[in-house]
Scaffold this active site. Structure first.
Site, PDB file in Angstrom:
ATOM      1  N   ARG B 223      41.957  22.770 -41.129  1.00 33.38           N
ATOM      2  CA  ARG B 223      42.770  22.127 -42.407  1.00 33.38           C
ATOM      3  C   ARG B 223      42.904  20.877 -42.067  1.00 33.38           C
ATOM      4  NH1 ARG B 223      48.698  22.253 -41.649  1.00 33.38           N
ATOM      5  NH2 ARG B 223      48.912  21.975 -44.034  1.00 33.38           N
ATOM      6  N   ASN B 225      45.934  17.664 -42.265  1.00 33.51           N
ATOM      7  CA  ASN B 225      47.437  17.484 -42.597  1.00 33.51           C
ATOM      8  C   ASN B 225      47.618  15.904 -42.505  1.00 33.51           C
ATOM      9  OD1 ASN B 225      50.194  17.887 -43.295  1.00 33.51           O
ATOM     10  ND2 ASN B 225      50.799  18.618 -41.221  1.00 33.51           N
ATOM     11  N   GLU B 265      45.562  14.286 -39.567  1.00 30.87           N
ATOM     12  CA  GLU B 265      45.116  15.331 -38.642  1.00 30.87           C
ATOM     13  C   GLU B 265      44.294  16.077 -39.013  1.00 30.87           C
ATOM     14  OE1 GLU B 265      49.903  15.629 -36.698  1.00 30.87           O
ATOM     15  OE2 GLU B 265      49.112  17.246 -37.727  1.00 30.87           O
TER      16      GLU B 265
END
Lengths: 320, 356
Positions: B223, B225, B265
């Site tokens: 994912r 961020n 990130e």
């Protein structure tokens, strides 16, 4: 979605151990190496039986560091839906089969100062791999293994020969039983308990440990439920807009898969929670058979674990 | 495509810069014109050619300089790298995962030769050629986790899995967005996420934990961020807040284009086979506002996301005071035209900025 790629393997050895248990060895079809794993892991074996595909989880019992092959031991269950019987009677050396990547729901707690293992019957298999892992790391362990009889004591000879000081065996038919009170009483601080065997044994050990004040986190157990057969029933899948029939000998999860609907799963034994499915409507009784849902969730009939649970009644609609 | 490694700094004179190629492959984190927490996980199995998703561990033009910066952080503060005693096996798992992945994904840069447990590792960009015995700590100059993460971009949290929870029991954390390994070591998933606003109420962490506990061998996930950083600092740790926090006050309308960076990130998750632990690499990518604004879609979208972000999130991410100045700058790049869905730049299809 059912996760990682499956692995194509060939059956390279079948060894009957006794009247009930047979060992199978799988090597990769492509000749490469299998993924390494951690002691306590299982693989899900796919069995193609005509139109039916059964998928049963079996603990990996081989050395986790040996990537050339996986071995499992299968206990024949004549009352079950036929998965173990299929393994015993239909699978031949040379057959190609499909297995899953290893999944571990019964992992060693590597913080433990000592690992106290308690096995009943076929529950011995995950410990065989854990012992290999611990021996390599010079871990401190002790095994107490209860079997019905000498004739049904799978791997007793191997264990008592290789680890005479660490293994104690108890035969039911000779009136031998694990003296749990004194066993749990004398353990060094930082000991973790692992129990794998029949439901009654797991409850006995967990209950006794709790009574004696063992921390819950220091007691580990694994009980795979085999899906039980039951009356056929009909289910509506709301998202995929399909009506499916669940046969007497298949699980709800298998019926969902047969209809071409991809459903998540890991253990297929009511333990991991991955296949949890919301119930949209239930007119009738959901036969909850899993270890995952809390009692209030079971009572509310808003969730079902299709790997082991069934339904009896008029209408069941699932959010799948 | 061979990588031209930069010689650059993330401190002092801040000579860090992105090439045009790095800007095009920057992981812009917003797939639509607004942002809220979600369990935005997907499988980590490759991605478009030359994107940061393509390889298991992305190596880019900042590799050597990032490793130099990590060594400096560790020299000042050894507590950035910790591994509780039961996590050594997971450290070997991680070393194997990275060595196998990098040698397969970048054969021109990394080589791994294995003969049983006798291994030889060649890291050409860093000039390393070490032979060692796998699973024998005495044959490496550092513990296995420290050894390999001194050679791999991004922070690494190695999480033990037990009691239906994840535990921050080991890590290498030198490029973090204002959290401390030394503070979080030994905490479980809910404890270390306790400071995050809004997400608990939405049940995000319960669902995320359930997902992570079930990550399987051979099926990694990922994912994105994000947050904001003034100056291209890798080390925005609480330990050094007295050094970098004050730099947020140096932002002016004149320097914001170059000084303000979007910090993204790439978080990935891999099940480790021998230990059954989970490794959580957190790879930091920085991009200056002025570079982001060269992509018209990103210019439009970043303005809208920052403008509409809830106050709690802008506060938690540490840029609430600078938000008005950011919006003054970003609004020049938002002409009100619609944007395409997804994070990719879509340079060939999205219209150029209409001048006012």
């Amino acid at each position: 979605m059912s996760g990682a790629e499956k692995i194509a393997v060939r059956v390279t050895d079948i060894t009957p151990l006794n009247e009930l248990v047979t060992r199978f060895r799988f090597e990769p079809v492509n000749g490469g190496l299998l993924p390494t794993f951690s002691g306590g892991a299982h693989t899900v074996v796919e069995m193609r039986d005509g139109d039916i595909t059964r998928m049963n989880p079996y603990s990996l019992m081989s050395d986790p560091f040996d990537r050339s092959a996986y071995t499992i031991s299968v206990r024949r269950d004549d009352e079950g839906r036929g998965g173990s019987k299929f393994m015993h009677t239909r699978v031949k050396v040379g057959d190609e089969m499909i297995v899953s990547n290893p999944v571990n729901l019964f992992s060693l707690d590597l913080r433990a100062k000592k690992h106290l293992m308690i096995a009943g019957g076929i529950g011995i298999t995950p410990f065989l791999a854990q012992i290999k892992q611990l021996d390599r790391a010079h871990g401190n362990w002790e095994l107490h293994y209860a079997c019905r009889s000498e004739a049904l004591g799978s791997y007793v000879d191997y264990l008592t020969t290789t680890h005479p000081n660490d293994v104690s065996v108890y035969y039911d038919d000779q009136g031998q039983a694990i003296d749990l009170d004194s066993l749990l009483d004398g353990q060094p601080l930082g000991t973790h308990i692992y129990v794998c065997g029949p439901k009654g044994m797991i409850e006995w050990v967990r209950g006794k440990a709790a009574e004696m004040g063992w921390p819950r986190e220091a007691v580990h157990y694994e009980e795979f439920l085999a899906p039980q057969p039951g009356k056929p029933f009909e289910v509506k899948l709301a998202i995929s807009n399909k009506v499916i029939q669940v046969g007497e000998q298949e699980s709800l999860l298998e019926a969902i898969e047969r209809a071409g609907v991809d459903a998540p799963y890991l253990c297929r034994g009511g333990a991991c929670g991955q296949c949890e499915t919301n119930v949209v409507q239930a007119e009738g009784e959901i036969l909850h058979r899993d270890h995952w849902l809390e009692d209030d969730e079971k009572a509310s009939d808003t969730k079902i674990m299709p790997c082991v649970s069934r339904f009896e009644g008029k209408t069941l609609v699932l959010d799948r | 495509m061979s990588i031209q490694f930069h010689k650059e700094t993330f401190r002092g004179d801040y000579s860090f810069h992105n090439s045009e190629r790095a800007i095009k492959r920057f992981p812009f984190p917003f797939d639509k014109d607004s942002y809220m927490y979600a369990v935005n996980m997907e499988q980590h199995r490759g991605g478009p050619a030359d994107s940061i998703y393509e390889k298991r561990f992305d190596v880019d033009e900042h590799y050597i300089s990032e490793m130099d910066d990590r060594a400096m952080v560790l020299a000042d503060d050894p507590l950035r790298c910790q591994s509780l005693p039961h996590m050594t096996l997971a450290g070997w798992d991680l070393l194997e995962l990275i060595m196998v992945s990098k040698s397969e994904d970048y054969p021109d840069l990394f080589e791994l030769h294995r003969n049983g447990d006798q291994w030889r590792w060649i890291n050409k960009p860093l000039g390393i050629d070490d032979s060692f015995t796998f699973m024998d700590e005495t044959t490496l100059p550092y513990g296995p986790m420290e050894y390999i993460t001194r050679q791999t971009q991004g922070d690494f949290c190695v999480l033990d899995q037990r009691d239906d929870n994840l535990w921050m029991d080991a890590g290498m954390v030198t490029t973090q967005a204002d959290w401390s390994l030394d503070f979080d070591i030994g905490m479980n998933f809910f404890e270390w996420h306790a400071p995050v606003p809004l997400a608990h109420e939405k049940g995000i962490f319960v669902r995320a934990l359930k997902f992570l506990l079930n990550i399987q061998q051979g099926a990694p996930a990922r994912r994105l961020n994000w947050t904001m950083t003034v100056n291209p600092l890798l080390d925005t740790s609480p330990e050094n807040y007295h050094k970098w926090g004050i730099q947020k006050t140096t932002l002016t309308p004149e320097n914001i284009a170059a000084k303000q960076h979007l910090r993204v990130e790439l978080q990935t998750f891999f099940r480790l086979p021998r230990s059954n632990a989970l490794v959580f690499p957190i790879r930091c990518y920085l991009c200056a506002f002025q570079d982001l604004m060269t992509v018209p879609k990103w210019g439009r979208r970043l303005h809208r996301v920052i403008r509409d972000l809830p106050v709690e999130l802008a506060t938690y991410k540490g840029f609430i005071d600078n938000r008005p100045m950011m919006l003054d700058y970003l609004s020049q790049f938002d002409d009100g035209q619609p944007t395409s869905l997804g994070i990719w730049p879509d340079l060939d299809t999205e219209p150029p900025l209409k001048s006012a």
